[in-house]
Write an enzyme that holds these catalytic residues in place. Structure first.
Site, mmCIF file in Angstrom:
data_model
loop_
_atom_site.group_PDB
_atom_site.id
_atom_site.type_symbol
_atom_site.label_atom_id
_atom_site.label_comp_id
_atom_site.label_asym_id
_atom_site.label_seq_id
_atom_site.Cartn_x
_atom_site.Cartn_y
_atom_site.Cartn_z
ATOM 1 N N ASP A 1 4.048 -3.469 3.676
ATOM 2 C CA ASP A 1 3.107 -4.585 3.795
ATOM 3 C C ASP A 1 1.766 -4.290 3.129
ATOM 4 O OD1 ASP A 1 1.875 -2.814 5.555
ATOM 5 O OD2 ASP A 1 2.359 -3.965 7.363
ATOM 6 N N ARG B 1 -2.098 12.111 -10.405
ATOM 7 C CA ARG B 1 -1.203 12.986 -9.650
ATOM 8 C C ARG B 1 -0.254 13.750 -10.572
ATOM 9 N NH1 ARG B 1 -2.491 8.386 -6.876
ATOM 10 N NH2 ARG B 1 -2.276 8.343 -4.595
ATOM 11 N N ASP C 1 3.823 13.342 -5.595
ATOM 12 C CA ASP C 1 2.953 12.164 -5.716
ATOM 13 C C ASP C 1 1.729 12.283 -4.811
ATOM 14 O OD1 ASP C 1 5.235 11.780 -3.793
ATOM 15 O OD2 ASP C 1 4.018 10.075 -3.166
ATOM 16 N N ASN C 2 1.677 13.317 -3.980
ATOM 17 C CA ASN C 2 0.506 13.577 -3.132
ATOM 18 C C ASN C 2 -0.349 14.726 -3.662
ATOM 19 O OD1 ASN C 2 1.374 11.620 -1.362
ATOM 20 N ND2 ASN C 2 2.399 13.045 0.009
#
Length: 458
Positions: A128, A189, A263-264
């Site tokens: 969301d 990243r 991706d972090n």
């Protein structure tokens, strides 16, 4: 970033526009039903010249996301791939955040303002695009504590409650919503490079290397390093240096990030993107922060290994541009750099002097044994033994006295019963006061105590 930000004028510099066409997608922020300012980081607002906003204007820019003057005309949701728990996922990207602005600080460094919970993007998949208020409160506590402990971390810049009810499977629902803005040195990243490698976009990969070298300047590779003139090799050396230090800083802090996917992992070497983090209740290398980390892949003691593995994925992506051997040579530096950073950071937190690699390593090993034997949480242990106080006659006490400087910690701060900490029970208590009574006083008191700790740690 320095622990004490220096005031600066507002100096917009949206450099990301030079690569925006292929690094991200222009997006629109969500239209929220309510905007109530809950967190305003005045210290860091001053560092980027944004401390003069009243509440109305603050909310316009950091709740409704009206563009800042001379900055990005539209937010940019960045594209990237990534390994998630060692499984490659090409369907990633900024799914509930975007890059909002870039500006210079007093030292001339480029800083980003990025969001979390700002609405859906092309990369939201089934999400969301929202953030729970509890998640925002937890990020405030994580970033403030890490900053106090000297970890290079993103800063929680703003939190605006947005008036929606959110449903989440891992916390009581419905729960309150918020949009968070973080200040950091960058949002590129390792996964950004992996995406270009997977899509075989060599020209864009070269351009991204050039952008990062210019945006995040660092030291050159050591003399004699193979390929040390190649931009891709230079970048990998710099990222290895930064992530080796980041791993050491987490270990000395007793901090467990929880989700160390590629991706972090920021090219700038900053700790960011806080989800199921924890501080250790006691020294335990097997301790995990994420309830879904069933194999303990990202357990406390495996964090250095995880960051090295992530550096290897960057090397794989960069192999499109250069030969493999100089990239392997850069990766081989991770272990020694990590050990050097551990010695430097461990002795600094104890408030004693570094005595060289061998003696520092012996002190660390003895301290770890002592923490296991006493069962003390790391923050209590470091506080108790600051500046070689309370050194016993065991191996740790003997080594600690050998490292002691001439001046002990005699400030009243160090005569408290215990230092501030953010173990999970306290986090839950702070959140309960907000959730049940809209009482933010415990959060603000905790942040002030944490900042006082940072001042005393220097």
């Amino acid at each position: 970033m320095p622990s004490e930000p220096q005031p600066a004028p507002y100096l917009p510099d949206p450099r990301i526009e030079t690569i925006a066409e292929w690094i991200g997608d222009p997006v629109a922020p969500a239209a929220f039903p309510r905007h109530q300012l809950r967190w305003h980081n005045r210290r860091w607002a001053a560092a980027v010249g944004l401390d003069g906003f009243d509440e109305t204007r603050w909310v316009q820019h950091f709740g409704q996301f009206a563009p800042l003057p001379g900055n990005l005309p539209q937010p940019l949701a960045l594209r990237y791939h990534g390994h998630q728990f060692r499984t490659y996922n090409p369907d990633l990207g900024d799914g509930r955040g975007f890059l909002f602005a870039q500006m210079r600080d007093a030292g001339g460094r480029l800083l980003d303002l990025g969001t979390k919970g700002s609405g859906q993007t092309p990369w939201s998949r089934d999400g969301d695009g929202r953030l729970t208020l509890k998640g925002a409160v937890r990020e405030i506590l994580a970033t403030e504590m890490l900053e106090a402990l000297g970890v290079d971390t993103s800063k929680t810049f703003s939190v605006v409650e947005t008036g929606e009810e959110l449903w989440r499977g891992d916390e009581p629902s419905p729960t309150r919503s918020a949009v968070l803005v973080r200040l950091s040195h960058g949002h590129i990243r390792i996964g950004s490079f992996q995406r270009l490698y997977a899509l075989e976009e060599k020209a864009h990969l070269e351009a991204l290397v050039a952008y990062c070298l210019e945006t995040y300047p660092g030291s050159p590779p050591p003399p004699g390093a193979p390929g040390r003139e190649e931009p891709a090799v230079i970048l990998l050396h710099q990222v290895v240096e930064r992530l080796a230090d980041l791993a050491a800083s987490w270990m000395v802090a007793g901090f467990v990030h929880g989700v160390l996917n590629t991706d972090n992992m920021n090219i700038s070497g900053e700790s960011f993107d806080y989800g199921p983090w924890r501080w250790l209740p006691r020294w335990d290398p097997r301790f995990t922060a994420a309830y879904f980390d069933h194999s303990g892949l990202y357990a406390f003691g495996r964090q250095p290994e995880a960051l090295l593995w992530n550096c290897a994925q960057l090397a794989q992506a960069l192999s499109m541009l250069v030969e493999t051997a100089p990239l392997v040579a850069a990766l081989d530096r991770f272990g020694p750099l990590y050990q050097q950073a551990m010695g430097r950071r461990f002795t600094a937190r104890l408030g004693v002097e570094s005595r060289g690699p061998e003696q520092d390593a012996a002190l660390i090993q003895a301290a770890e044994r002592a923490m296991v034997e006493t069962g003390l949480a790391p923050e209590q242990f470091f506080f108790l033994h600051r500046a070689a106080r309370n050194a016993g006659e065991d191996d740790f006490g003997t080594l600690l006295r050998l490292h002691a400087p001439t001046v002990a910690a005699d400030d009243a701060f160090w005569r408290q019963d215990a230092p501030p900490g953010v173990l999970i029970d306290e986090v839950e208590r702070i959140w309960a006061a907000i959730d049940q009574h809209d009482d933010w006083s415990e959060l603000h008191a905790k942040v002030e105590a944490i900042r006082d700790l940072g001042r005393h740690l220097g």
